[in-house]
Design an enzyme around this catalytic site. Structure first.
Site, mmCIF file in Angstrom:
data_model
loop_
_atom_site.group_PDB
_atom_site.id
_atom_site.type_symbol
_atom_site.label_atom_id
_atom_site.label_comp_id
_atom_site.label_asym_id
_atom_site.label_seq_id
_atom_site.Cartn_x
_atom_site.Cartn_y
_atom_site.Cartn_z
ATOM 1 C CG HIS A 1 -5.671 -1.798 9.249
ATOM 2 N ND1 HIS A 1 -5.213 -1.216 10.332
ATOM 3 C CD2 HIS A 1 -6.231 -0.771 8.533
ATOM 4 C CE1 HIS A 1 -5.501 0.003 10.458
ATOM 5 N NE2 HIS A 1 -6.090 0.422 9.360
ATOM 6 C CG ASN B 1 -1.816 1.125 1.440
ATOM 7 O OD1 ASN B 1 -1.328 2.206 1.082
ATOM 8 N ND2 ASN B 1 -2.987 0.996 1.581
ATOM 9 C CD GLU C 1 -7.452 -6.219 3.069
ATOM 10 O OE1 GLU C 1 -7.387 -6.012 1.987
ATOM 11 O OE2 GLU C 1 -6.739 -5.407 4.009
ATOM 12 N NE ARG D 1 -9.649 8.869 3.766
ATOM 13 C CZ ARG D 1 -9.883 7.953 4.792
ATOM 14 N NH1 ARG D 1 -9.006 6.928 5.160
ATOM 15 N NH2 ARG D 1 -10.823 8.251 5.782
ATOM 16 N NE ARG E 1 -7.812 11.564 5.343
ATOM 17 C CZ ARG E 1 -8.125 10.767 6.230
ATOM 18 N NH1 ARG E 1 -7.228 10.014 7.041
ATOM 19 N NH2 ARG E 1 -9.390 11.076 6.870
ATOM 20 C CB THR F 1 -9.651 1.794 6.960
ATOM 21 O OG1 THR F 1 -9.217 2.567 5.849
ATOM 22 C CG2 THR F 1 -10.861 1.037 6.924
ATOM 23 C CG HIS G 1 0.807 6.194 4.879
ATOM 24 N ND1 HIS G 1 0.004 7.001 5.030
ATOM 25 C CD2 HIS G 1 0.488 5.071 5.483
ATOM 26 C CE1 HIS G 1 -0.942 6.472 5.863
ATOM 27 N NE2 HIS G 1 -0.535 5.288 6.277
ATOM 28 C CD GLU H 1 -6.919 -0.144 1.052
ATOM 29 O OE1 GLU H 1 -7.272 0.919 1.880
ATOM 30 O OE2 GLU H 1 -5.984 -0.960 1.425
ATOM 31 C CG HIS I 1 -8.250 4.157 0.661
ATOM 32 N ND1 HIS I 1 -8.522 4.114 2.026
ATOM 33 C CD2 HIS I 1 -9.535 4.553 0.182
ATOM 34 C CE1 HIS I 1 -9.884 4.046 2.389
ATOM 35 N NE2 HIS I 1 -10.507 4.783 1.148
HETATM 36 N N1 PXP Z 1 -5.891 -3.101 3.953
HETATM 37 C C1 PXP Z 1 -6.791 -2.046 4.141
HETATM 38 C C2 PXP Z 1 -8.318 -2.629 3.731
HETATM 39 C C3 PXP Z 1 -6.563 -0.961 4.616
HETATM 40 O O1 PXP Z 1 -7.535 0.111 4.590
HETATM 41 C C4 PXP Z 1 -5.321 -0.473 4.895
HETATM 42 C C5 PXP Z 1 -4.784 0.794 5.274
HETATM 43 O O2 PXP Z 1 -4.892 1.716 4.268
HETATM 44 C C6 PXP Z 1 -4.323 -1.622 5.145
HETATM 45 C C7 PXP Z 1 -4.649 -2.838 4.274
HETATM 46 C C8 PXP Z 1 -2.742 -1.383 5.057
HETATM 47 O O3 PXP Z 1 -2.728 -0.927 6.574
HETATM 48 P P1 PXP Z 1 -1.414 -0.533 7.101
HETATM 49 O O4 PXP Z 1 -1.059 0.775 6.653
HETATM 50 O O5 PXP Z 1 -1.645 -0.493 8.527
HETATM 51 O O6 PXP Z 1 -0.301 -1.651 6.779
#
Ligand code: PXP
Length: 239
Positions: free
Chosen positions: A191, A7, A151, A45, A49, A101, A10, A70, A43
């Site tokens: 997550h 992901n 998931e 959003r 953001r 999330t 960030h 996402e 994601h």
């Molecule tokens: N899976 C989903 C559905 C999420 O919303 C997120 C956070 O955006 C992640 C995985 C990844 O989470 P983390 O950034 O804590 O690894």
């Protein structure tokens, strides 16, 4: 062995801190691929953001592994997804004031709304995964919706104190993962997964895909993204 979805939200978060053009999540996706990522997750959003429409547009063209979008059950975003056609849409709940999330979708309360979005995406040829709390009632609802994948939200496991509390959360994930498999759904999780806590989750039987963001991007600041992804990939593949 589970696939690793990286992901890159960030990376865009850092860019948006200065509303500038760097660091570019498009570069990040390429480096993640070089490090062995099996998928790129982002994601889009409602409040934009971090990830912007432009990122999704370019990444759809440049990413050569699985592109996982996402998204919330929001009309505008659903329309964008149907046009852009990511390889997978993962439906998540979204609240403006949240930092990330916070929980899974509540299918028991929002079944009709989610069902309508699943239908639209599937008609556009986009397979759907639902981000759900590890609760068997949610999995039963997901099976009725005939989505492709679920998931499991690993946040409670990730936040539990190492020891009996974390073990209890792991056992719950394992039990609910069995329900996912028995329902004929493909098993994903994500997550809060980190280099320290990922292995037991990666070893859950038939775990197909892990989506990991914050921990990889945090390490990437220190060691570079390609290396950070390679190190996570190695852990995910330990048997
Ligand atoms: N899976 C989903 C559905 C999420 O919303 C997120 C956070 O955006 C992640 C995985 C990844 O989470 P983390 O950034 O804590 O690894």
């Amino acid at each position: 062995m589970p696939l690793l979805g990286v992901n890159i939200d960030h990376v865009a978060t850092v860019r948006q801190a200065r509303r500038t053009y760097e660091p570019d999540p498009v570069w990040a996706a390429a480096l993640a691929e070089l490090g062995g990522a099996d998928g790129i997750t982002l994601h889009l959003r409602e409040d934009r953001r971090h990830i912007a429409d432009r990122d999704l547009r370019i990444l759809r063209e440049t990413v050569t592994v699985k592109l996982n979008l996402e998204m919330a059950c929001n009309d505008e975003i659903v329309e964008i997804a149907c046009k852009t056609k990511p390889d997978q849409a993962t439906l998540v709940p979204e609240r403006r004031e949240e930092i990330t999330t916070e929980g899974g979708l509540d299918l028991c309360r929002q079944r009709e709304k989610v069902a309508a979005v699943v239908r639209r995406l599937e008609e556009a040829g986009v397979p759907v995964s639902l981000f759900l709390d590890p609760d068997p009632r949610q999995i039963e609802e997901a099976a009725r919706l005939k989505v492709q994948a679920v998931e499991l939200h690993t946040g409670r496991y990730a936040e539990a104190r190492p020891g009996p509390a974390q073990l209890a959360e792991l056992e719950n994930l394992q039990a609910v993962a069995a329900v996912v498999r028995q329902s004929g759904l493909v098993l994903h999780a994500g997550h809060g997964l980190t280099y320290r806590n990922v292995i037991p989750v990666a070893r859950i039987a038939e775990m197909h895909e892990l989506n990991i963001g914050h921990s990889i991007v945090a390490r990437a600041i220190m060691v570079g993204l390609e290396t950070a992804v390679r190190e996570m990939k190695r852990l995910v593949e330990i048997r």
